[in-house]
Design a protein around this motif. Structure first.
Motif, PDB file in Angstrom:
ATOM      1  N   ALA A   1     -32.127  96.457  31.715  1.00  0.00           N
ATOM      2  CA  ALA A   1     -31.473  96.414  33.029  1.00  0.00           C
ATOM      3  C   ALA A   1     -29.968  96.251  32.870  1.00  0.00           C
ATOM      4  CB  ALA A   1     -32.046  95.276  33.879  1.00  0.00           C
ATOM      5  N   THR A   2     -29.557  95.479  31.883  1.00  0.00           N
ATOM      6  CA  THR A   2     -28.126  95.318  31.621  1.00  0.00           C
ATOM      7  C   THR A   2     -27.505  96.651  31.207  1.00  0.00           C
ATOM      8  OG1 THR A   2     -28.451  93.018  30.950  1.00  0.00           O
ATOM      9  CG2 THR A   2     -26.429  94.101  30.218  1.00  0.00           C
TER      10      THR A   2
ATOM     11  N   PHE B   1     -34.710  87.778  36.545  1.00  0.00           N
ATOM     12  CA  PHE B   1     -35.749  87.503  37.542  1.00  0.00           C
ATOM     13  C   PHE B   1     -36.841  88.570  37.594  1.00  0.00           C
ATOM     14  CE2 PHE B   1     -31.955  85.250  39.188  1.00  0.00           C
ATOM     15  CZ  PHE B   1     -32.490  83.969  39.252  1.00  0.00           C
ATOM     16  N   LYS B   2     -36.737  89.594  36.733  1.00  0.00           N
ATOM     17  CA  LYS B   2     -37.747  90.653  36.659  1.00  0.00           C
ATOM     18  C   LYS B   2     -37.982  91.305  38.026  1.00  0.00           C
ATOM     19  CE  LYS B   2     -38.221  89.445  32.394  1.00  0.00           C
ATOM     20  NZ  LYS B   2     -37.504  90.238  31.364  1.00  0.00           N
ATOM     21  N   ILE B   3     -36.883  91.628  38.679  1.00  0.00           N
ATOM     22  CA  ILE B   3     -36.953  92.285  39.984  1.00  0.00           C
ATOM     23  C   ILE B   3     -36.161  93.588  39.908  1.00  0.00           C
ATOM     24  CG2 ILE B   3     -34.958  90.994  40.862  1.00  0.00           C
ATOM     25  CD1 ILE B   3     -36.325  91.027  43.608  1.00  0.00           C
TER      26      ILE B   3
ATOM     27  N   LEU C   1     -14.741 100.698  44.702  1.00  0.00           N
ATOM     28  CA  LEU C   1     -14.644 100.435  43.268  1.00  0.00           C
ATOM     29  C   LEU C   1     -14.839  98.946  42.979  1.00  0.00           C
ATOM     30  CD1 LEU C   1     -13.918 101.148  40.333  1.00  0.00           C
ATOM     31  CD2 LEU C   1     -11.509 100.909  40.982  1.00  0.00           C
ATOM     32  N   ILE C   2     -14.166  98.106  43.735  1.00  0.00           N
ATOM     33  CA  ILE C   2     -14.259  96.655  43.519  1.00  0.00           C
ATOM     34  C   ILE C   2     -15.700  96.174  43.661  1.00  0.00           C
ATOM     35  CG2 ILE C   2     -13.614  94.402  44.450  1.00  0.00           C
ATOM     36  CD1 ILE C   2     -10.876  95.669  45.185  1.00  0.00           C
ATOM     37  N   PHE C   3     -16.358  96.585  44.734  1.00  0.00           N
ATOM     38  CA  PHE C   3     -17.734  96.135  44.952  1.00  0.00           C
ATOM     39  C   PHE C   3     -18.705  96.800  43.987  1.00  0.00           C
ATOM     40  CE2 PHE C   3     -16.019  94.474  48.872  1.00  0.00           C
ATOM     41  CZ  PHE C   3     -16.785  93.333  49.078  1.00  0.00           C
ATOM     42  N   GLY C   4     -18.433  98.048  43.631  1.00  0.00           N
ATOM     43  CA  GLY C   4     -19.288  98.724  42.660  1.00  0.00           C
ATOM     44  C   GLY C   4     -19.240  98.045  41.303  1.00  0.00           C
ATOM     45  N   VAL C   5     -18.031  97.696  40.851  1.00  0.00           N
ATOM     46  CA  VAL C   5     -17.875  97.002  39.570  1.00  0.00           C
ATOM     47  C   VAL C   5     -18.516  95.614  39.626  1.00  0.00           C
ATOM     48  CG1 VAL C   5     -16.167  95.956  38.021  1.00  0.00           C
ATOM     49  CG2 VAL C   5     -15.826  98.281  38.875  1.00  0.00           C
ATOM     50  N   PHE C   6     -18.334  94.926  40.742  1.00  0.00           N
ATOM     51  CA  PHE C   6     -18.950  93.601  40.889  1.00  0.00           C
ATOM     52  C   PHE C   6     -20.470  93.682  40.753  1.00  0.00           C
ATOM     53  CE2 PHE C   6     -20.954  90.436  43.723  1.00  0.00           C
ATOM     54  CZ  PHE C   6     -20.547  89.274  43.070  1.00  0.00           C
ATOM     55  N   MET C   7     -21.071  94.657  41.435  1.00  0.00           N
ATOM     56  CA  MET C   7     -22.516  94.832  41.330  1.00  0.00           C
ATOM     57  C   MET C   7     -22.926  95.219  39.913  1.00  0.00           C
ATOM     58  SD  MET C   7     -24.196  94.117  44.002  1.00  0.00           S
ATOM     59  CE  MET C   7     -23.731  93.551  45.643  1.00  0.00           C
ATOM     60  N   GLY C   8     -22.081  95.986  39.242  1.00  0.00           N
ATOM     61  CA  GLY C   8     -22.373  96.366  37.873  1.00  0.00           C
ATOM     62  C   GLY C   8     -22.437  95.165  36.941  1.00  0.00           C
ATOM     63  N   PHE C   9     -21.623  94.156  37.219  1.00  0.00           N
ATOM     64  CA  PHE C   9     -21.627  92.954  36.389  1.00  0.00           C
ATOM     65  C   PHE C   9     -22.815  92.049  36.678  1.00  0.00           C
ATOM     66  CE2 PHE C   9     -17.014  93.673  35.579  1.00  0.00           C
ATOM     67  CZ  PHE C   9     -17.041  93.519  34.208  1.00  0.00           C
ATOM     68  N   VAL C  10     -23.250  91.979  37.941  1.00  0.00           N
ATOM     69  CA  VAL C  10     -24.270  90.978  38.298  1.00  0.00           C
ATOM     70  C   VAL C  10     -25.676  91.540  38.462  1.00  0.00           C
ATOM     71  CG1 VAL C  10     -22.495  89.557  39.408  1.00  0.00           C
ATOM     72  CG2 VAL C  10     -23.837  91.142  40.801  1.00  0.00           C
ATOM     73  N   ALA C  11     -25.811  92.789  38.922  1.00  0.00           N
ATOM     74  CA  ALA C  11     -27.139  93.307  39.267  1.00  0.00           C
ATOM     75  C   ALA C  11     -28.056  93.423  38.055  1.00  0.00           C
ATOM     76  CB  ALA C  11     -27.004  94.670  39.955  1.00  0.00           C
TER      77      ALA C  11
ATOM     78  N   ASN D   1     -26.657 102.235  41.982  1.00  0.00           N
ATOM     79  CA  ASN D   1     -26.256 102.798  40.701  1.00  0.00           C
ATOM     80  C   ASN D   1     -26.545 101.874  39.529  1.00  0.00           C
ATOM     81  OD1 ASN D   1     -25.299 105.242  41.732  1.00  0.00           O
ATOM     82  ND2 ASN D   1     -23.236 104.463  42.045  1.00  0.00           N
ATOM     83  N   SER D   2     -26.534 100.575  39.786  1.00  0.00           N
ATOM     84  CA  SER D   2     -26.785  99.618  38.714  1.00  0.00           C
ATOM     85  C   SER D   2     -28.215  99.669  38.208  1.00  0.00           C
ATOM     86  CB  SER D   2     -26.476  98.191  39.193  1.00  0.00           C
ATOM     87  OG  SER D   2     -25.103  98.037  39.458  1.00  0.00           O
ATOM     88  N   LEU D   3     -29.168  99.955  39.092  1.00  0.00           N
ATOM     89  CA  LEU D   3     -30.569  99.767  38.730  1.00  0.00           C
ATOM     90  C   LEU D   3     -31.452 101.000  38.876  1.00  0.00           C
ATOM     91  CD1 LEU D   3     -31.083  96.256  40.403  1.00  0.00           C
ATOM     92  CD2 LEU D   3     -30.694  96.734  37.985  1.00  0.00           C
ATOM     93  N   ASP D   4     -30.983 102.055  39.527  1.00  0.00           N
ATOM     94  CA  ASP D   4     -31.908 103.160  39.806  1.00  0.00           C
ATOM     95  C   ASP D   4     -32.309 103.912  38.539  1.00  0.00           C
ATOM     96  OD1 ASP D   4     -29.297 104.550  39.695  1.00  0.00           O
ATOM     97  OD2 ASP D   4     -30.395 106.279  40.453  1.00  0.00           O
ATOM     98  N   ASN D   5     -31.413 104.003  37.536  1.00  0.00           N
ATOM     99  CA  ASN D   5     -31.784 104.687  36.297  1.00  0.00           C
ATOM    100  C   ASN D   5     -32.869 103.940  35.543  1.00  0.00           C
ATOM    101  OD1 ASN D   5     -30.144 107.146  35.978  1.00  0.00           O
ATOM    102  ND2 ASN D   5     -28.416 105.741  36.113  1.00  0.00           N
TER     103      ASN D   5
END
Length: 412
Positions: free
Chosen positions: A140-141, A293-295, A276-286, A338-342
């Motif tokens: 996931a990371t 949490f296996k979600i 960009l700001i929110f996309g990068v933030f989600m990239g770091f945390v999602a 974008n963080s998790l769909d792949n």
């Protein structure tokens, strides 16, 4: 045969730099430079011509992506399966964009653009398969690095700079084409995929046996086998159209619908900076939170609610409030998706021996939806005006989320 595992310390930088290097320049050229050059050649027919380029691009992208994924999966070289195709695709893409910058008319521009579309997909299909090199506890990371960080930079970061070249769009084609080649090269060197010359090809039938219709049909498994993969793929198309229906016409929306005039450049830069700001933030945390949490399915499915909300805000508030609210909502939604769909798609692939093929087909959502969306949007504009784009975006985004939530093999 042992599965290739590449440490995250090498994989993550490559998964950030790589997709940013091909997606960013492509987004800039597709949403800004190409419409600007088309308008320069034939302003009265610009909407129809954008749709024509998109339709042709959709066909070329679909065919080249399947071919690239299949060839990559079967490649044996001292540089691994993916690197030769990545480097070759990036080089041809650069040449095609330089040719586009010197195009004297629409037919030559269309030819150069189609060559570029084919080359681009020889980057896309192999590169997304890098995610499969990640250790099990870091998948996931890795997905978040590719989609949340790399694609956030590609989707929005480059448009901030690209808007500066609106008055020099021919030069922009050259600069961003060269950037793709350099960036993809750097990412490939960092990941440093090991040689797979010793890898044995998996054969399912003797070489002399003829390919039957049944064998050909097995390229795409039947619905009962690939149900969840097909749901994810269809959802990607709906979500992508919902997003790109707006971003693909953002230049014309600003000039012809919101009438921003000389504020068009600054408005486009503001939207892309916020996203960009929110996309990068989600990239770091999602990604890390998903690993912990296996979600997976739920955040991907519900991310489309933010896209739908953002579209409505532009529909109802046709001013700075609407623009800023759209940017915030779309930034969160696209960042989470974008963080998790792949990774979600990797979990539902029906044949693990053809990772690049199936991930490549899935990632057509990043190119083919940019081809479908302008065609749909052009029809909507002709019937209802620019306001109809936002309703289409709202509906398509919601359908994409609903389809994701129907996946059964990933529980939450």
């Amino acid at each position: 045969m042992n599965k290739v595992i590449i440490p995250l310390k090498r994989l993550i930088p490559g998964l950030i730099i790589g997709p940013a290097s091909w997606l960013g320049p492509y987004i800039v050229m597709n949403s800004l430079f190409l419409p600007a050059l088309i308008q320069h050649f034939d302003a009265p027919h610009k909407v129809e011509l954008v749709a024509l380029f998109s339709t042709c691009g959709m066909i070329v992208a679909a065919l080249s992506n399947m071919i690239a994924g299949a060839l990559s999966d079967k490649t044996h070289s001292r540089f691994g399966k993916r690197a030769p195709w990545l480097m070759g695709g990036a080089f041809v893409f650069m040449l095609a964009m330089i040719a586009a910058s010197f195009s004297p008319n629409i037919p030559i521009l269309l030819t150069a653009w189609m060559v570029g579309q084919a080359a681009l997909n020889f980057i896309v299909a192999p590169m997304v398969a890098w995610i499969d090199f990640a250790p099990e506890d870091g998948r996931a990371t890795a997905s978040s690095a590719y989609g949340g960080l790399g694609m956030a930079l590609g989707n929005n970061g480059f448009n901030v700079v690209g808007a500066l070249f609106l008055s020099q769009f021919r030069l922009g084609f050259i600069i961003f084409g060269i950037f793709t080649f350099i960036g993809v090269s750097i990412a490939t060197l960092i990941v440093h995929e090991p040689s797979n010359l010793a890898e044995q090809s998996v054969t399912t039938q003797p070489a002399h046996q003829k390919l039957t219709l049944k064998d050909a049909a097995a390229i795409f498994p039947r619905w009962s086998v690939g149900r969840d993969y097909y749901l994810a793929l269809i959802a990607k198309l709906f979500q992508g159209v919902g997003n790109f229906a707006i971003t693909g016409y953002i230049l014309y929306i600003m000039t012809d619908f919101l009438h921003r005039g000389n504020q068009t450049q600054s408005a486009i830069q503001l939207i892309n900076l916020i996203m960009l700001i929110f996309g990068v933030f989600m990239g770091f945390v999602a990604g890390p939170l998903s690993d912990k949490f296996k979600i997976l399915k739920l955040p991907v499915g519900f991310s489309t609610l933010f896209l739908a909300f953002g579209a409505l805000m532009l529909f109802f508030f046709r001013d700075n409030l609407g623009i800023i609210t759209y940017a915030f909502a779309a930034g969160i939604g696209m960042g989470l998706w974008n963080s998790l769909d792949n990774l979600l798609n990797l979990e539902v692939i029906p044949d693990q021996n053809r990772v690049a093929f199936f991930l490549g087909i899935y990632n057509l959502g990043n190119t083919i939806t940019q081809a479908i969306a302008p065609v749909i949007a052009a029809g909507v504009i002709a019937l209802f005006g620019y306001a109809g784009i936002f309703i289409i975006s709202f509906i398509f985004s919601l359908i994409g989320g609903i389809l994701i939530l129907q996946i059964k093999s990933v529980k939450r």
